[in-house]
Design a protein around this motif. Sequence first.
Motif, short mmCIF file in Angstrom:
data_model
loop_
_atom_site.label_atom_id
_atom_site.label_comp_id
_atom_site.label_asym_id
_atom_site.label_seq_id
_atom_site.Cartn_x
_atom_site.Cartn_y
_atom_site.Cartn_z
N ASP A 176 0.84 -1.21 0.00
CA ASP A 176 0.00 0.00 0.00
C ASP A 176 0.87 1.25 0.00
O ASP A 176 0.57 2.23 -0.70
CB ASP A 176 -0.94 0.01 1.21
CG ASP A 176 -2.12 -0.95 1.06
OD1 ASP A 176 -2.35 -1.46 -0.08
OD2 ASP A 176 -2.79 -1.21 2.08
N SER A 177 1.95 1.22 0.79
CA SER A 177 2.89 2.36 0.81
C SER A 177 3.53 2.55 -0.56
O SER A 177 3.65 3.68 -1.05
CB SER A 177 3.97 2.16 1.87
OG SER A 177 3.42 2.23 3.15
N ASP A 188 2.29 1.67 -3.45
CA ASP A 188 1.26 2.20 -4.35
C ASP A 188 1.07 3.70 -4.14
O ASP A 188 0.93 4.46 -5.11
CB ASP A 188 -0.06 1.47 -4.14
CG ASP A 188 -0.01 0.02 -4.59
OD1 ASP A 188 0.97 -0.40 -5.26
OD2 ASP A 188 -0.97 -0.72 -4.26
N ASN A 189 1.07 4.14 -2.90
CA ASN A 189 0.93 5.57 -2.61
C ASN A 189 2.13 6.36 -3.13
O ASN A 189 1.97 7.46 -3.69
CB ASN A 189 0.77 5.81 -1.10
CG ASN A 189 -0.58 5.37 -0.60
OD1 ASN A 189 -1.55 5.29 -1.34
ND2 ASN A 189 -0.65 5.06 0.69
N ASP A 199 4.10 5.46 -5.63
CA ASP A 199 3.99 5.46 -7.09
C ASP A 199 3.03 6.54 -7.56
O ASP A 199 3.30 7.24 -8.54
CB ASP A 199 3.54 4.09 -7.61
CG ASP A 199 4.62 3.02 -7.51
OD1 ASP A 199 5.80 3.37 -7.29
OD2 ASP A 199 4.27 1.83 -7.67
N ALA A 200 1.89 6.67 -6.89
CA ALA A 200 0.92 7.70 -7.26
C ALA A 200 1.53 9.09 -7.10
O ALA A 200 1.37 9.96 -7.96
CB ALA A 200 -0.35 7.57 -6.41
N ALA A 201 2.26 9.31 -6.01
CA ALA A 201 2.91 10.60 -5.79
C ALA A 201 3.94 10.88 -6.87
O ALA A 201 4.04 12.01 -7.37
CB ALA A 201 3.54 10.65 -4.40
N VAL A 210 3.97 9.77 -9.97
CA VAL A 210 3.26 10.10 -11.21
C VAL A 210 2.75 11.54 -11.17
O VAL A 210 2.90 12.30 -12.14
CB VAL A 210 2.10 9.10 -11.47
CG1 VAL A 210 1.16 9.60 -12.56
CG2 VAL A 210 2.66 7.74 -11.83
N HIS A 211 2.17 11.94 -10.05
CA HIS A 211 1.67 13.31 -9.93
C HIS A 211 2.80 14.34 -9.98
O HIS A 211 2.66 15.40 -10.60
CB HIS A 211 0.83 13.48 -8.66
CG HIS A 211 -0.51 12.81 -8.77
ND1 HIS A 211 -1.56 13.33 -9.49
CD2 HIS A 211 -0.96 11.64 -8.26
CE1 HIS A 211 -2.59 12.52 -9.43
NE2 HIS A 211 -2.24 11.48 -8.68
#
Length: 102
Positions: free
Chosen positions: A20-21, A23-24, A26-28, A30-31
């Motif tokens: 989960d960490s 994934d978070n 990775d999202a950061a 990308v943003h």
Amino acid sequence: MSTNDEIDESVRAELIRLRDSIDNIDAAVVHMLAERFKCTQQVGYLKAAHKLPPADPAREARQIKRLRDLAESAKLDPAFAEKLLNFIIAEVIRHHETIARS
């Protein structure tokens, strides 16, 4: 080798927490890359408007050195950081060339 059915519940929970960490993060990433490309796109328009070349080798060299130094202090492989930045720079230059042609 054990299968997922054989994994201890505490191990499974820790694996889920860590993933989960990841994934978070990775999202950061990308943003942050999207935000970076918004800025470099503005640079591309500015360069095109003033007939400046899409690439700036001196700045790129400074950025690579800076990123390698940051990577070292963050305990990240500087060669990996340089490869990543070179990939990003190549994409930025491609964008700048496209903007200059339009």
